[in-house]
Motif scaffolding. Structure first.
Motif, PDB file in Angstrom:
ATOM      1  N   THR A  66      -2.514   3.707   2.211  1.00  0.00           N
ATOM      2  CA  THR A  66      -2.269   2.330   1.694  1.00  0.00           C
ATOM      3  C   THR A  66      -3.167   2.209   0.536  1.00  0.00           C
ATOM      4  N   ILE A  67      -4.377   2.338   0.846  1.00  0.00           N
ATOM      5  CA  ILE A  67      -5.488   1.994  -0.310  1.00  0.00           C
ATOM      6  C   ILE A  67      -5.479   2.835  -1.684  1.00  0.00           C
ATOM      7  N   SER A  69      -2.359   4.238  -2.404  1.00  0.00           N
ATOM      8  CA  SER A  69      -1.153   3.873  -3.076  1.00  0.00           C
ATOM      9  C   SER A  69      -1.494   2.438  -3.965  1.00  0.00           C
ATOM     10  N   GLU A  70      -2.117   1.748  -3.501  1.00  0.00           N
ATOM     11  CA  GLU A  70      -2.454   0.370  -4.112  1.00  0.00           C
ATOM     12  C   GLU A  70      -3.134   0.615  -5.401  1.00  0.00           C
ATOM     13  N   ARG A  71      -3.870   1.679  -5.484  1.00  0.00           N
ATOM     14  CA  ARG A  71      -4.698   2.003  -6.695  1.00  0.00           C
ATOM     15  C   ARG A  71      -3.513   2.307  -7.890  1.00  0.00           C
ATOM     16  N   GLN A  73      -0.405   0.672  -7.943  1.00  0.00           N
ATOM     17  CA  GLN A  73       0.072  -0.607  -8.424  1.00  0.00           C
ATOM     18  C   GLN A  73      -1.012  -1.719  -8.703  1.00  0.00           C
ATOM     19  N   SER A  74      -2.102  -1.362  -9.128  1.00  0.00           N
ATOM     20  CA  SER A  74      -3.074  -2.296  -9.497  1.00  0.00           C
ATOM     21  C   SER A  74      -2.808  -2.723 -10.688  1.00  0.00           C
ATOM     22  N   TRP A  80     -10.616  -0.626  -9.034  1.00  0.00           N
ATOM     23  CA  TRP A  80     -10.928   0.051  -8.127  1.00  0.00           C
ATOM     24  C   TRP A  80     -12.198   1.087  -8.241  1.00  0.00           C
ATOM     25  N   SER A  90     -12.486  -2.149  -0.705  1.00  0.00           N
ATOM     26  CA  SER A  90     -11.392  -1.470  -0.181  1.00  0.00           C
ATOM     27  C   SER A  90     -11.977  -0.027  -0.446  1.00  0.00           C
ATOM     28  N   SER A 336       3.569   2.091   0.577  1.00  0.00           N
ATOM     29  CA  SER A 336       2.236   2.861   0.783  1.00  0.00           C
ATOM     30  C   SER A 336       2.863   4.209   0.094  1.00  0.00           C
ATOM     31  N   LYS A 342       6.208  -3.374   6.779  1.00  0.00           N
ATOM     32  CA  LYS A 342       5.071  -3.984   6.967  1.00  0.00           C
ATOM     33  C   LYS A 342       4.732  -4.493   8.388  1.00  0.00           C
TER      34      LYS A 342
END
Ligand code: HEM
Length: 353
Positions: A66-67, A69-71, A73-74, A80, A90, A336, A342
């Motif tokens: 998850t972390i 894939s958040e990169r 979408q940031s 990050w 994170s 993710s 979720k």
């Protein structure tokens, strides 16, 4: 097989005891344990109490995925990097999760090598085969092979089944047809409820195959494919793609385009995969249905994924009714590496009478 972990809840519902399964995804745990026996000759045992390491690993694996894939979408892609440098928030959690994932994967590699040494014989599983190839025999490479197989196989099928059970709860007419098909397969083959279906029996389940495929069309476990071009290239339509350019396609959007699937493209309709002339399953060109990707790097585990998904659905539906409270509302998507629900899909399981 379906045991709970501490994140699942048991609730009382009007005197009837029902189990709500949420938190950690139970389907993922079943997937994890069953798949282990194929690529690696190890039982991850993450379903029962004895599988503390496996459960810890799964939690760390989900967190890391998850972390990462958040990169992508940031909105502020460099934030990050600063967190990483300072080892905070994170990115600290990601570093710690990676340590747990590596420890677990290293354990699998070590276990496989030790087993071979003690029996003086290499097993036939995939990891043992990689260990046998001299150029592959580096601990980091073997660890990466273990991790990529878990990523490729575990999260995809569990994502697919979670969305499938939600869609099924909204479409009792589809569930009835699957039940009819299961009854007829049992009649033809002499299998009894509770007995495991073999490959030949699963092959007869065309409607179930169609229903799972239709669910994959609407909720592809790998919703967006992102790739980087190794060298200058020209696509068949003449479009130039330069070295290290990023390219991507969106399987989620493609599965819902009227120009591709016609009117009613957003309807869950397994019949679109059934050949009317003989009632068999009718597949599609992978470029039209790129859920398993297309071309040379197509998913290697497609057939295995169908076998697993069909045998899990058949085993569950033969004996249980899966009720999804609040099924009318679509569960929230967690984007993710895969298209997840979720918090997991909360369900009530009743014995089928
Ligand atoms: C519903 C289930 C599954 C879906 C939707 C799925 C989808 C995909 C997709 C889209 C790719 C291409 C990824 C890329 O190149 O970026 C892929 C590759 C791959 N998948 Fe699957 N997969 C599933 C299950 C599995 C299973 C169960 C396994 C085996 C354990 C597996 C093994 C692989 C492997 C090894 C690759 C890499 C192939 C290569 O690069 O040559 N997959 N999969």
């Amino acid at each position: 097989m379906l045991e709970r972990d501490e994140e699942d809840e048991e609730v009382s519902d009007g005197g009837e005891s029902v189990t709500k399964v949420g938190g950690r995804n139970m389907v993922a745990r079943v997937e994890m344990d069953s798949r282990w026996w194929h690529p690696f000759n190890v039982d991850a045992a993450c379903l029962g109490d004895g599988g503390a390491d496996g459960v810890e690993f799964m939690r760390a694996f989900d967190t890391a995925a998850t972390i990462i894939s958040e990169r992508f979408q940031s909105v502020t892609p460099y934030s990050w990097k600063i967190k990483k440098k300072l080892d905070i928030g994170s990115q600290k959690l990601l570093r710690e999760s990676i340590v747990t994932v590596h420890k677990f994967a290293d354990g699998i590699v070590r276990h496989t090598i030790d087993q071979a040494r003690s029996s003086n014989n290499m097993n036939e599983d995939l990891l043992s085969r990689f260990i046998n190839i001299e150029e592959m025999n580096s601990p980091e490479l073997l660890r990466d092979i273990v991790i990529s197989f878990i990523l490729a196989g575990r999260d995809t099928t569990s994502s697919a089944l979670s969305w499938f059970f939600w869609l099924l709860s909204k479409h009792p007419e589809v569930e009835n047809k699957i039940i009819q098909e299961l009854n007829s397969v049992r009649e033809r083959t002499g299998k009894r409820i509770g007995e495991v279906y073999g490959y030949e029996e699963l092959k007869l389940m065309n409607y179930l195959h169609a229903a799972i495929t239709e669910s994959l069309r609407l909720y592809p476990p790998v919703p967006v494919e992102i790739m980087s071009c190794v060298e200058d290239n020209v696509l068949p339509d003449g479009t130039f793609v330069g070295k290290s350019w990023g390219t991507s396609y969106n399987a989620y959007a493609k599965g819902r385009m009227e120009s591709i699937w016609g009117k009613g493209c957003d309807r869950f309709d397994p019949a679109r995969w059934i050949d009317e002339t003989n009632g068999g399953f009718r597949g599609e060109n992978p470029y039209k249905f790129p859920v398993f990707h297309a071309g040379l790097r197509m998913c290697l585990g497609k057939e295995m994924a169908y076998i697993q998904m069909k045998s899990i659905v058949a085993a569950v539906l033969d004996r249980f009714v899966v009720e999804v409270p609040g099924k009318k509302e679509r569960p929230e998507i967690l984007l993710s590496m895969t298209l997840r629900i979720k918090g997991g899909l909360f369900v009530r399981i009743h014995e089928r009478t």
